[in-house]
Design a protein around this motif. Structure first.
Motif, mmCIF file in Angstrom:
data_model
loop_
_atom_site.group_PDB
_atom_site.id
_atom_site.type_symbol
_atom_site.label_atom_id
_atom_site.label_comp_id
_atom_site.label_asym_id
_atom_site.label_seq_id
_atom_site.Cartn_x
_atom_site.Cartn_y
_atom_site.Cartn_z
ATOM 1 N N GLN A 77 5.532 -0.809 11.375
ATOM 2 C CA GLN A 77 4.430 -1.716 11.665
ATOM 3 C C GLN A 77 3.549 -1.224 12.812
ATOM 4 N N ILE A 101 1.775 -0.313 6.546
ATOM 5 C CA ILE A 101 2.381 -1.347 5.704
ATOM 6 C C ILE A 101 1.348 -2.229 5.009
ATOM 7 N N THR A 102 0.051 -1.930 5.206
ATOM 8 C CA THR A 102 -0.987 -2.611 4.432
ATOM 9 C C THR A 102 -2.033 -1.586 4.029
ATOM 10 N N LEU A 103 -2.705 -1.858 2.924
ATOM 11 C CA LEU A 103 -3.764 -0.966 2.474
ATOM 12 C C LEU A 103 -4.904 -0.929 3.493
ATOM 13 N N GLU A 104 -5.216 -2.071 4.095
ATOM 14 C CA GLU A 104 -6.292 -2.115 5.087
ATOM 15 C C GLU A 104 -5.994 -1.190 6.272
ATOM 16 N N ALA A 171 7.797 -8.254 6.153
ATOM 17 C CA ALA A 171 6.458 -8.404 6.730
ATOM 18 C C ALA A 171 6.184 -7.365 7.811
ATOM 19 N N TRP A 372 -5.506 -3.818 -7.001
ATOM 20 C CA TRP A 372 -4.469 -3.813 -5.980
ATOM 21 C C TRP A 372 -3.196 -4.400 -6.553
ATOM 22 N N TRP A 375 1.864 -8.010 -4.298
ATOM 23 C CA TRP A 375 3.084 -7.970 -3.498
ATOM 24 C C TRP A 375 3.747 -9.335 -3.546
#
Length: 601
Positions: A77, A101-104, A171, A372, A375
């Motif tokens: 993270q 851990i996120t596409l952004e 998360a 996308w 999830w």
């Protein structure tokens, strides 16, 4: 004169650093000059062992003028924040998987690398393992025909090794999807040769005491029709290393009495703080940390079987086991001098040799939001479907890796063709490069190499009465039938009048037919006939033969470097063209150039 070692700063002295430590100690191309970590014992050990500076935080390390590149091995993270910090201060970056851990967050990292004009390499997965690359080379040779299916699975005790709290929180990047999925996906994408078209997946979170995904199973379909299944379980029951005679993930042989050790160690249900302490003790700087013994075999990531037309290729820690039509045999692979040296190869190539890294995170562009993946929350089975049907880019590296049946099964042509004389011009070209002007411009060398490839293929295509121009359009239609003439022009990189003339000739030969659709009377669509589709099995092996002849005598590393350079050339020139387009200066048509030349000056 000896090459100057890379000056590396390390952010995070935990598990990932511990696994790469033998490489850092043995590879002379590196010098570790600085580090930062919240664990004082690890920092003290680093200063003692490497003589490097220890910094209070990431920002301080990134401003250190001695640091040339930063290796980021912090919790998942934190990757995005730390990568962007290093890039902001002008440092090159090697970051452990997963990228973020996120596409952004991934997109933000890519944009930061582009803005800083620095290299961003995403840490190596098991797709770098020697036997995986060995299998890839066998696939590329075309010896066993096309890849049809890939099956990979791995059963470990991952979830019951000592963990920090965030490693059990999806998360925050915890669980096997983030930690282990990258390995299998990278392996099957390399062997499958390109982009994934659709994904259907289940995940499992079955132990309330370890509340994150401990297992997954997915079916991936590639754009070329290949499909792959990947399965992983970290629930510490079955151990798939038994299929490799007890050779563990990093290549060391496991003792027989280690079965069940992970669950036994946590049987008393330690508090989160105690479990985190147990993990720290086994990592760098901890009193239980030991350098691993020299490997007995190559690193691996469980069982992987690649099904081709005429053989199944089984990837093992000792090499590739080939199961062909007549026999089963092992193609052995010697161990490298430095473990995981491929990591440093990638970093060294980018920073010292100017090569474009294969595992770069720079230049990442988002897919349409509708594509996308969905999830899901931990603690329940879920299914997601991710299906994209975009037009493949003609220069995707994976597209050149596709194979067809070998030439041995090709029937000889029924017609004879005129015998062609050896080309004196070719000998003149070779003399130019070997003797006259060996350092001539690279653009000329690429042009001459292309000319040689085209000539070699055209000689073979002539046996089937197919021109090279028709071959270009056939390749596109074999992958995407029923496209407009304008789309064909764009994908082939030619003007629309050229496409119109070619389609008219190919229609007369019976290879294609042109027609309008009931729902679109305006556009004319091009479809392959049965004869046009049948040409694929005859012509593609010819192209594979030319490719193999062209790279005869070169190594896999030579080919990989050449691919990197050529792709970098394409990307650099694409940016240059975009700059001119911004000034309203576009590539002129042939007719426009002709008019300019004809006009008096």
């Amino acid at each position: 004169m000896a090459p100057v070692p890379l000056r590396l700063g390390v952010v995070g002295l935990g598990r990932a650093f511990s696994l790469l430590l033998p490489t850092f100690l043995q590879d002379p191309r590196l010098r570790l000059v600085a580090a930062t970590d919240p664990n004082p014992a690890a920092c003290a050990r680093f200063a003692e062992q490497f003589g490097g500076r220890v910094h209070a935080d990431v920002a301080a390390l990134c401003t250190d003028p001695e640091v040339e590149a930063v290796y980021i091995a912090t919790p998942h993270q934190m990757h995005a924040e730390h990568v962007c910090c290093a890039l902001h201060h002008g440092k090159h970056v090697l970051v452990e998987k997963p990228m973020a851990i996120t596409l952004e967050a991934c997109l933000a990292m890519a944009e930061a690398a582009e803005a800083a004009q620095r290299v961003l390499i995403v840490g190596p997965s098991h797709s770098f393992d020697g036997p995986v690359l060995q299998a890839w080379q066998r696939i590329r040779s075309g010896t066993y025909g096309r890849v049809r299916m890939i099956h990979a699975f791995n059963y470990t005790d991952f979830l019951y090794r000592p963990r920090r709290p965030e490693e059990l929180d999806t998360a925050q990047g915890g669980g096997v999807v983030f930690s282990q999925g990258a390995h299998q996906i990278d392996i099957v994408r390399l062997l499958g040769g390109g982009r994934v078209r659709s994904v259907r997946a289940h995940t499992g979170a079955w132990d309330p005491a370890r509340p994150t995904e401990g297992a997954y199973s997915a079916l991936l379909q590639f754009e070329g029709g290949i499909f792959a299944s990947i399965t992983y379980s970290g629930y510490a029951h079955y151990d798939s290393d038994t299929l490799h005679d007890g050779i563990g993930e990093m290549g060391q042989r496991k003792a027989a009495d280690t079965y069940g050790a992970a669950r036994r160690r946590l049987a008393h249900r330690p508090a989160p703080e105690e479990e985190a302490r147990l993990k720290a003790e086994g990592n760098y700087g901890g009193h239980a940390h030991r350098l691993p013994t020299p490997p007995d075999a190559h690193a691996h990531f469980g069982h992987c079987l690649v099904s081709c037309d005429r053989a199944d290729l089984e990837i093992t820690p000792h090499g590739v086991m080939v199961h062909d039509d007549a026999r089963r045999w092992l193609d052995p692979l010697p161990l490298p001098d430095v473990p995981r040296a491929e990591v440093i190869d990638e970093l060294w190539g980018a920073l010292r040799e100017g090569a474009r890294p294969c595992t770069t995170g720079a230049g990442l562009r988002p897919p349409p939001r509708s594509a996308w993946p969905c999830w899901h929350r931990p603690g329940r089975n879920a299914i997601s479907s991710w299906s994209t049907r975009r037009r493949p880019h003609p220069h995707e590296p994976g597209r050149a890796v596709r194979r067809t049946r070998a030439l041995a099964g090709r029937r000889p042509a029924t017609r004879t063709t005129p015998r062609m004389k050896a080309d004196d011009d070719t000998r003149v070209l070779l003399k130019h490069w070997h003797e006259a002007v060996p350092e001539d411009r690279l653009a000329h060398l690429v042009k001459d190499a292309t000319r040689a490839l085209v000539r070699a293929l055209q000689i073979r295509l002539t046996e089937h009465a197919v021109s090279f121009g028709h071959w270009t359009f056939l390749r596109i239609l074999w992958e995407q039938d029923g496209v407009t003439q304008r789309e064909l022009s764009a994908q082939a990189g030619v003007m629309e009048p050229t496409t119109f003339a070619a389609m008219k000739a190919m229609e007369a030969l019976g290879y294609v037919e042109r027609r309008r659709r009931p729902d679109n009377k305006k556009n004319v669509y091009v479809y392959l006939t049965q004869a046009g589709r049948a040409l694929k099995d005859k012509l593609v092996p010819l192209a594979e033969e030319v490719n193999q002849i062209a790279v005869d005598g070169t190594t896999a590393r030579d080919i990989a470097t050449t691919r990197k350079v050529l792709l970098a050339i394409i990307e650099n020139l694409a940016r240059d063209e975009a700059r001119f387009e911004a000034l309203d200066r576009r590539m002129p048509s042939t007719q426009h150039v002709a008019r300019l030349v004809a006009e008096p000056r």
